[in-house]
Design a protein around this motif. Structure first.
Motif, short mmCIF file in Angstrom:
data_model
loop_
_atom_site.label_atom_id
_atom_site.label_comp_id
_atom_site.label_asym_id
_atom_site.label_seq_id
_atom_site.Cartn_x
_atom_site.Cartn_y
_atom_site.Cartn_z
N ILE A 119 -3.68 12.18 8.81
CA ILE A 119 -2.71 12.20 9.57
C ILE A 119 -2.57 11.05 10.50
O ILE A 119 -1.81 10.65 11.26
CB ILE A 119 -2.86 13.80 10.61
N ALA A 134 -1.18 -1.72 4.36
CA ALA A 134 -1.79 -0.78 4.47
C ALA A 134 -2.48 -0.23 3.15
O ALA A 134 -2.23 0.69 2.33
CB ALA A 134 -0.55 0.35 4.70
N THR A 135 -3.49 -1.19 2.70
CA THR A 135 -4.24 -1.20 1.56
C THR A 135 -5.25 -0.23 1.57
O THR A 135 -6.25 0.01 0.40
CB THR A 135 -4.55 -2.54 1.01
N GLY A 136 -5.75 0.50 2.82
CA GLY A 136 -6.48 1.66 2.43
C GLY A 136 -8.02 1.04 2.32
O GLY A 136 -8.41 0.06 2.46
N LYS A 176 -10.79 7.68 9.94
CA LYS A 176 -10.14 7.62 8.88
C LYS A 176 -9.58 8.98 8.32
O LYS A 176 -10.21 9.55 7.40
CB LYS A 176 -10.94 6.83 7.62
N LEU A 230 4.81 -1.87 -2.12
CA LEU A 230 4.15 -2.22 -3.10
C LEU A 230 2.91 -1.52 -3.24
O LEU A 230 2.24 -1.44 -2.20
CB LEU A 230 3.86 -3.92 -2.98
N ALA A 231 2.68 -0.85 -4.14
CA ALA A 231 1.44 -0.05 -4.32
C ALA A 231 0.87 -0.29 -5.77
O ALA A 231 1.64 0.23 -6.83
CB ALA A 231 1.68 1.41 -4.10
N PRO A 240 -0.73 7.54 2.65
CA PRO A 240 -0.08 7.81 3.66
C PRO A 240 0.29 7.00 4.73
O PRO A 240 1.49 7.19 5.28
CB PRO A 240 -1.13 8.78 4.28
N GLN A 263 -5.86 7.24 -1.56
CA GLN A 263 -6.92 8.08 -1.71
C GLN A 263 -6.52 9.41 -1.78
O GLN A 263 -7.54 10.47 -2.13
CB GLN A 263 -7.90 7.97 -0.40
N ARG A 294 -1.33 1.92 -6.80
CA ARG A 294 -1.33 3.41 -7.14
C ARG A 294 -0.55 4.18 -5.99
O ARG A 294 -1.34 4.41 -4.97
CB ARG A 294 -2.52 3.82 -7.34
N PHE A 295 0.56 4.71 -6.18
CA PHE A 295 1.19 5.32 -5.10
C PHE A 295 0.12 6.72 -4.86
O PHE A 295 -0.19 7.47 -5.74
CB PHE A 295 2.42 5.96 -5.53
N ARG A 325 -0.73 -5.59 -8.00
CA ARG A 325 -1.67 -5.77 -6.85
C ARG A 325 -1.30 -7.09 -6.14
O ARG A 325 -1.00 -8.28 -6.63
CB ARG A 325 -2.87 -6.22 -7.78
N ALA A 326 -1.41 -7.00 -4.71
CA ALA A 326 -1.34 -8.04 -3.94
C ALA A 326 -2.54 -9.13 -3.91
O ALA A 326 -3.67 -8.59 -4.11
CB ALA A 326 -1.02 -7.97 -2.46
N ASP A 328 -6.97 11.55 -4.74
CA ASP A 328 -8.56 11.94 -5.40
C ASP A 328 -9.02 12.99 -4.61
O ASP A 328 -10.12 13.39 -4.74
CB ASP A 328 -9.46 10.72 -5.10
N GLY A 373 0.62 -1.18 0.18
CA GLY A 373 0.07 -0.04 -0.10
C GLY A 373 0.77 1.25 -0.04
O GLY A 373 1.88 1.55 0.89
N GLY A 374 0.49 2.11 -1.22
CA GLY A 374 1.42 3.24 -1.00
C GLY A 374 0.69 4.88 -0.87
O GLY A 374 0.98 5.55 -1.58
#
Ligand code: FAD
Length: 307
Positions: free
Chosen positions: A284, A106-108, A281, A30-31, A11, A37, A33-34, A78-79, A40, A8-9
């Protein structure tokens, strides 16, 4: 193999990678998309010490900070699953496998969309998903909250203190929010709650939102409301589908269960950010939990003999 592999890329992942790399251990990120969110997001006003920034700018800084250390950055991959052997193994959708002594997930998450005409067109032009983030942009204006669960009613109460008026639209004929929240919302003079309302379209003038239409599900009538903002609160979905059936325990909402140190149920696997049970969520908060997970991974590594 790596010492720490961050999946996950956003924060959380970027913070975890920086903290791990600064320990001088072999770190990879590994991400798909660096930036996650953050890519966006337009205006960001609550990243403390930075009064105003924009998503793509913050995402570029995250990547730049990670690149200052010798972190292997693997993007557009993608994992697909995670398993524990001698090492923790992360299989990629491409068929490759990455091995690491420890892994930080940390895949959000992603906000569930309304899927109605106008939503995509007016995203960041009045269609919003985060009241903590975007509420103040609608000071003194009329807004709607779509969704009458806990997050929707909390959003309505929060926004009522900032905006002129809030209309809550709930699809079902009852609210799913906790009773205490419902009572609080109903006690506010500038909050209206409409039940059995199916949002059908976001209306705009080409530049910004001007209103919405909804179907009254009891009569079938289409009604129009004029407003400047629409907060979509119909669920935040963690990006954890790839962990189903693994030894990483998820809650019934799909969040990765972690303790205060970011430890998951799989030895050597830690997690951080929006994909986890960590409350609230926010950028910070995700960064803080990414740092916590990395320090916990380091603590695990110095106590666990290498395979
Ligand atoms: P994410 O940012 O979701 O990053 C997840 C990362 O994991 C991405 O790199 C993604 O590509 C990757 N990934 C996912 N699945 C896989 C997989 N299977 N394999 C490999 N990689 C994968 N917060 C604020 O504090 N202030 C704001 O103003 C604000 N505004 C927002 C506006 C919008 C429109 C949105 C959607 C959110 C906003 N937020 C804001 C919330 C904030 O963006 C999130 O809390 C934060 O980005 C979460 O960070 P994260 O690293 O946990 O996850």
């Amino acid at each position: 193999p790596y010492d720490v592999l961050v999946v996950g890329g956003g924060p959380a992942g970027a913070a975890a990678a920086v903290y791990a790399a600064r320990k001088g251990i072999r770190t990879a990120i590994l991400a798909e998309r660096f930036g996650g969110q953050v890519m966006d997001t337009m205006g960001i006003e609550n990243f403390i010490s930075v009064p105003y920034t924009e998503g793509p700018k913050l995402a570029a800084s995250l990547e730049q900070h990670v690149k200052q250390y010798g972190v292997d950055i693997i993007t557009e991959q993608r994992a697909a699953t995670v398993k524990k052997g001698d090492y923790v193994e992360v299989d990629l959708a491409s068929g490759a496998t990455l091995k690491s002594r420890s892994v930080i997930l940390a895949t959000g998450a992603r906000w569930r969309d309304l899927n109605v005409p106008g939503e995509v067109e007016y995203r960041t032009k009045g269609v919003a998903y985060c009241p903590h983030c975007d509420g103040p942009f609608f000071k003194g204006k009329r807004v709607a909250v779509v969704g009458g669960g806990n997050s929707g009613i909390e959003a309505a109460i929060d926004l009522a203190g900032i905006v002129e008026h809030v209309t809550v639209l709930e699809f079902a004929d009852t609210l799913r929010a906790d009773e205490v929240l419902q009572q609080k919302a109903r006690s506010l003079p500038n909050v209206d709650i409409i039940m059995s309302a199916r949002t059908t379209e976001v209306l705009g003038d080409g530049n910004k939102v001007t209103g919405l239409t909804y179907e009254d599900r009891t009569t079938g009538d289409i009604k129009q409301v004029e407003l400047a903002g629409i907060f979509v609160q119909i669920g935040l979905v963690p990006n954890t589908e790839f962990l189903k059936g693994t030894d990483v325990t998820l809650t019934r909402f799909g969040e990765i269960e972690i303790d205060a140190k970011g430890t998951t149920s799989m030895p050597g696997v830690f997690a951080a950010g929006d994909a986890t049970t960590a409350p609230y969520k926010q950028i910070i908060i995700s960064m803080g939990s990414g740092a916590t997970a990395a320090l916990s991974a380091f603590d695990y590594l110095i106590r666990t003999p290498a395979p």
